[in-house]
Design a protein around this motif. Structure first.
Motif, short mmCIF file in Angstrom:
data_model
loop_
_atom_site.label_atom_id
_atom_site.label_comp_id
_atom_site.label_asym_id
_atom_site.label_seq_id
_atom_site.Cartn_x
_atom_site.Cartn_y
_atom_site.Cartn_z
N LYS A 107 0.82 -1.21 0.00
CA LYS A 107 0.00 0.00 0.00
C LYS A 107 0.86 1.26 0.00
CE LYS A 107 -1.87 0.88 3.95
NZ LYS A 107 -1.01 2.01 4.37
N GLY A 108 1.95 1.24 0.79
CA GLY A 108 2.71 2.47 0.99
C GLY A 108 2.06 3.30 2.09
N PHE A 109 2.56 4.51 2.27
CA PHE A 109 2.03 5.37 3.33
C PHE A 109 2.42 6.81 3.05
CE2 PHE A 109 1.69 6.59 8.00
CZ PHE A 109 0.33 6.34 8.10
N VAL A 110 1.95 7.70 3.90
CA VAL A 110 2.25 9.13 3.77
C VAL A 110 3.63 9.42 4.38
CG1 VAL A 110 -0.20 9.62 3.97
CG2 VAL A 110 1.23 9.70 6.01
N GLY A 111 4.04 10.68 4.36
CA GLY A 111 5.29 11.03 5.04
C GLY A 111 6.05 12.20 4.44
N GLY A 112 5.70 12.57 3.21
CA GLY A 112 6.33 13.75 2.60
C GLY A 112 7.50 13.41 1.70
N PHE A 113 7.99 14.44 1.05
CA PHE A 113 8.97 14.27 -0.02
C PHE A 113 10.24 15.09 0.20
CE2 PHE A 113 4.72 13.60 -1.70
CZ PHE A 113 4.85 12.35 -2.28
N GLY A 114 11.34 14.52 -0.25
CA GLY A 114 12.61 15.25 -0.27
C GLY A 114 13.00 15.77 1.10
N GLY A 116 11.34 17.58 2.89
CA GLY A 116 10.16 17.68 3.73
C GLY A 116 9.73 16.36 4.37
N VAL A 117 10.52 15.30 4.20
CA VAL A 117 10.15 14.02 4.80
C VAL A 117 10.13 14.15 6.32
CG1 VAL A 117 10.95 11.65 5.23
CG2 VAL A 117 10.96 12.56 2.91
N ILE A 172 -1.32 19.47 1.17
CA ILE A 172 -1.54 18.04 1.44
C ILE A 172 -0.48 17.13 0.82
CG2 ILE A 172 -4.05 18.39 1.71
CD1 ILE A 172 -4.37 16.88 -1.01
N PHE A 173 0.54 17.71 0.19
CA PHE A 173 1.59 16.87 -0.41
C PHE A 173 2.10 15.79 0.54
CE2 PHE A 173 3.47 19.69 -4.03
CZ PHE A 173 2.23 19.67 -4.65
#
Ligand SMILES: [Fe+2]
Ligand SMILES: [Fe+2]
Length: 235
Positions: A107-114, A116-117, A172-173
């Protein structure tokens, strides 16, 4: 192999006939159907059952991961069991090989990118939240590590890169995915990465390492020219 991929069907009984016609020709156009999560709206067996009827009647081998909506009622185990009983290959930190093509999914999950993790610092609640994100990442890594095929396809619900969530509200990214998943893809290597969840994101992007990533949320596919309910990939 031709793969037909879609996501975010958010199936409810009122969509039965629409979905039936959407999938009526998929068997002529592809060898495998991939459903990248949010199959149901509220994660109810009563939604899954008619959905499975339609999928089974389309008579195409189907590979799926669950999405956050499929967890909404706490019945995800039951849903996965129903899907497996209907002959769908459900990937939950697992791998599957078919005709020389390897599929790894979770499924994966949320958490942010680059930069911004979100990191595990401070309150225990934050650490728990981050751990859930890391756990899904580890599940993907284990699944990918099992693949021995020359061609490798990753199926996840949440996005592994920021590029395919552009178009959604920036606020909401961090809830649309995490680049932790993208790092695993780059460590293990993939020829094709499929995800959904970002209904108003972008159709395609690449991981830092160059693996092609496609957002196959059905809303996006239907707004393409020409509109379609799934996208075909040749691998
Ligand atoms: Fe969705
Ligand atoms: Fe979702």
């Amino acid at each position: 192999m031709r793969i037909a991929a879609t996501a975010d069907l958010h199936f409810s009984a009122s969509r039965h006939n629409a979905l039936h016609s959407q999938l009526s020709r998929v068997r002529d156009e592809a060898d495998v159907l991939v459903l990248a999560g949010d199959l149901t709206n509220y994660g109810l067996p009563d939604e899954m059952e008619p959905l499975l009827n339609v999928v089974v009647r389309s008579r195409i081998p189907t590979i799926a991961v669950l999405g956050n909506h499929d967890y909404e009622s706490g019945k995800q185990i039951e849903l996965m069991r129903m899907m497996s009983a209907a002959g769908i290959k459900v990937l939950d930190g697992t791998a599957y090989e078919r005709d020389g093509v390897g599929f790894a999914g979770t499924k994966g999950f949320v958490g942010g990118f680059g930069r911004g993790v979100l990191t595990a610092f401070g309150e225990p609640e934050i650490k728990q939240f981050v751990q859930a994100s890391i756990d899904e990442t580890l599940k993907l890594e284990r699944a990918m590590a099992q693949l021995r095929t020359p061609k490798r396809v990753v199926v996840i619900h949440y996005s592994p890169i920021a590029a395919t969530v552009q178009g959604e509200a920036a606020e909401i990214f961090p809830f649309l995915g995490t680049s932790r998943l993208g790092e695993v893809v780059d460590r293990q290597g993939a020829d094709l990465v499929l995800h959904g969840h970002a209904h108003h994101g972008q159709l395609e992007g690449k991981t830092t390492g160059g693996s092609p990533v496609y957002n196959v949320a059905i809303t996006l596919l239907q707004s393409r020219q020409p509109a379609s309910d799934y996208r075909i990939f040749d691998i």
